[in-house]
Design a protein around this motif. Structure first.
Motif, PDB file in Angstrom:
ATOM      1  N   HIS A 137      65.751  16.915  67.556  1.00 48.66           N
ATOM      2  CA  HIS A 137      67.230  17.105  67.340  1.00 48.66           C
ATOM      3  C   HIS A 137      67.766  16.911  68.541  1.00 48.66           C
ATOM      4  O   HIS A 137      67.726  17.855  69.372  1.00 48.66           O
ATOM      5  CB  HIS A 137      67.199  18.851  67.013  1.00 48.66           C
ATOM      6  CG  HIS A 137      66.627  18.847  65.405  1.00 48.66           C
ATOM      7  ND1 HIS A 137      66.741  20.296  64.986  1.00 48.66           N
ATOM      8  CD2 HIS A 137      65.895  18.059  64.796  1.00 48.66           C
ATOM      9  CE1 HIS A 137      66.080  20.220  63.833  1.00 48.66           C
ATOM     10  NE2 HIS A 137      65.650  18.912  63.553  1.00 48.66           N
ATOM     11  N   ASP A 162      56.463  15.363  57.067  1.00 51.13           N
ATOM     12  CA  ASP A 162      57.626  15.124  57.699  1.00 51.13           C
ATOM     13  C   ASP A 162      56.916  15.277  59.177  1.00 51.13           C
ATOM     14  O   ASP A 162      56.749  16.376  59.705  1.00 51.13           O
ATOM     15  CB  ASP A 162      58.558  16.031  57.566  1.00 51.13           C
ATOM     16  CG  ASP A 162      59.523  16.046  58.561  1.00 51.13           C
ATOM     17  OD1 ASP A 162      59.606  15.587  59.592  1.00 51.13           O
ATOM     18  OD2 ASP A 162      60.838  16.959  57.997  1.00 51.13           O
ATOM     19  N   ASP A 214      61.135  10.551  63.845  1.00 50.63           N
ATOM     20  CA  ASP A 214      61.273  11.798  62.901  1.00 50.63           C
ATOM     21  C   ASP A 214      61.300  10.894  61.486  1.00 50.63           C
ATOM     22  O   ASP A 214      62.405  10.684  61.060  1.00 50.63           O
ATOM     23  CB  ASP A 214      62.320  12.792  63.172  1.00 50.63           C
ATOM     24  CG  ASP A 214      62.677  13.734  62.491  1.00 50.63           C
ATOM     25  OD1 ASP A 214      61.745  13.859  61.417  1.00 50.63           O
ATOM     26  OD2 ASP A 214      63.508  14.662  62.578  1.00 50.63           O
TER      27      ASP A 214
HETATM   28  N1  GLY Z   1      61.939  16.547  60.930  1.00 53.34           N
HETATM   29  C1  GLY Z   1      62.244  18.021  61.157  1.00 53.34           C
HETATM   30  C2  GLY Z   1      63.514  18.432  61.276  1.00 53.34           C
HETATM   31  O1  GLY Z   1      64.491  17.488  61.271  1.00 53.34           O
HETATM   32  O2  GLY Z   1      64.055  19.469  61.283  1.00 53.34           O
END
Ligand code: GLY
Length: 465
Positions: A350, A248, A260
């Motif tokens: 985020h 990830d 992401d």
């Molecule tokens: N890809 C890490 C997360 O969304 O927290």
């Protein structure tokens, strides 16, 4: 940077929404790592980037709505500084590039704010998250640091969220770039990983690609054979045949727009039968949820659809049982899916999370649940055209959680604990793409990234070991 008019327009829209008072936007300072002059890699504040575009430490800006002026605060380099940094564009030139004509030294800001306080002008500021900025704000505003939170401007937060949630065409170009660099990182991991290597060797390989793309990582890399640990940043394990690698990770562009992406692939050339069965459930969920993500649809409903599909899939394998709807209502699926389906993404991975998760992902009609699993969903409200979101379903076998729930006899009507014994070492699978919500449909950003079992195994087949 985008053209000058982009930043001018964004600030005009912001002023219109906030209506009156003074908006204080803080850029980030350098942050020391282990002694004063050894800094962490500098990352500008995303709100500052959005409205001012200047990617440099030590800046702040005031947008004085009542007095119709915008001032950039910062210190021009001295000759002593230039000896270490080389010549840099002046703040006057940088300000001009983003449509700001007035530049004042950083220490003038305290006086400006003092005057505003005396004349009872509203001072709007966003939630500070860096200690350096908290200290400065506290001094400038004469408020104790622990009192700052209660004075954050909710009208300003709401205004920023409403503007930055809708990505413009020029932002989408940047986001496609971010996904394409992230794609290169994921393909490289699949082409590079071999049994006997450490997770760290693969991590180093993909980190280099993010930097080569002109930007950096958009968040710390998760690359692990223990994918059941959701944010696992340990990279010391040796890869063994039969294991799964959950990766990830993503890059942000030079302008800081984030990618992401998550992919899961076998250390061996092929998935085992058990791995394939779980992988295919997650893949079906991901593809179906992407198609269901449309303007006007509550993302919480898409999350719940993902939960129902997973329960159905796990029932077919004998790992769950009972009524699907009742299992999801009760939260039994969260044993295997303890996180949210996705979140907004943009200048932050985020997006805008510094402004408060609930103010970004929820609204007056959709409130956050307190149920284990569903409470981790960061985005529950209705999707809008122009949103960019992640869709990232996963299935995990977390021995510690299984043991706890089993000892508490939790959800025995829905979970077949006996059958779960054969999955204790399974790890986890997550698959994630970044999706633009358009007026009528949606579009996965970037070039396709290998995702089906056939595509992933085809890459692994070509790796020599
Ligand atoms: N890809 C890490 C997360 O969304 O927290």
């Amino acid at each position: 940077m985008f053209p000058t008019k982009t930043y001018v327009k964004r600030r005009q829209q912001l002023k219109k929404k906030v209506k009156s008072g003074l908006i204080l936007l803080l850029g980030n300072e350098e942050s020391s790592m282990n002694y004063t002059d050894n800094h962490y890699h500098f990352r500008q504040d995303s709100n500052f980037l959005y409205f001012l575009g200047i990617d440099q430490a030590g800046l702040a800006a005031i947008i004085d709505i009542d007095n119709n002026k915008t001032i950039l605060f910062g210190n021009e380099l001295t000759l002593d500084d230039i000896v270490w940094t080389g010549p840099q564009p002046s703040l006057v030139d940088l300000g001009a590039q983003v449509g700001v004509k007035e530049v004042q030294p950083k220490n003038a800001i305290g006086k400006y704010l003092k005057k505003a306080r005396r004349s009872k002008q509203d001072i709007h500021f966003l939630p500070p998250y860096r200690p350096e900025n908290k200290i400065m704000l506290s001094e400038w505003l004469g408020i104790k640091m622990n009192g700052l939170c209660s004075l954050v401007s909710i009208p300003l937060v709401r205004a920023v969220v409403s503007l930055a949630s809708i990505k413009s065409a020029e932002e989408i170009v940047e986001m496609e770039k971010a996904v394409n660099i992230s794609r290169a990182m994921h393909v490289a991991a699949m082409e590079y990983a071999k049994p006997g290597m450490t997770e760290a060797e693969v991590t180093g390989k993909v980190h280099g690609i993010a930097v080569s793309g002109g930007g950096n990582l958009s968040y710390p890399i998760i690359l692990t054979v223990n994918g059941q640990t959701l944010h696992n940043h340990y990279h010391g394990n040796v890869l063994k045949k039969g294991q799964l690698i959950l990766g990830d990770f993503g890059a942000e562009t030079a302008m800081h727009y984030a990618g992401d992406i998550t992919r899961t692939f076998p250390v061996s050339k092929k998935f085992t039968k058990q791995q394939k069965e779980i992988y295919q459930i997650v893949l079906n969920v991901e593809e179906t949820c992407i198609k269901a993500s449309k303007a006007g649809v509550l993302y919480r409903d898409v999350h719940l659809m993902a939960a129902r599909m997973k329960v159905e899939g796990l029932k077919a394998l004998g790992l769950m049982k009972g009524d699907t709807e009742e299992a999801v209502q009760a939260g039994a699926h969260a044993l295997f899916f303890p996180h949210g389906l996705g979140h907004m993404i943009g200048l932050d991975v985020h997006d805008m999370e510094d402004l408060g998760e609930d103010l970004v992902g929820y609204d007056d009609t959709v409130k956050r649940s307190s149920q284990f699993g569903l409470r981790s969903l960061r985005l529950g409200k209705a999707l809008e055209a122009g949103n960019v979101i992640t869709v990232e379903p996963g299935l995990y076998f977390i021995p510690e959680l299984i043991d706890r729930w089993q000892s508490e006899k939790k959800f025995t009507q829905f979970i077949n604990y006996k059958k779960l014994k054969g999955y204790r070492d399974f790890g986890g699978i997550r698959i994630e793409d970044n999706v633009l919500i358009t007026k009528k449909k949606q579009r996965i950003l970037g070039k396709p990234i290998p995702k089906t079992i056939k595509e992933v195994e085809e890459i692994r087949r070509r790796v020599k070991f």
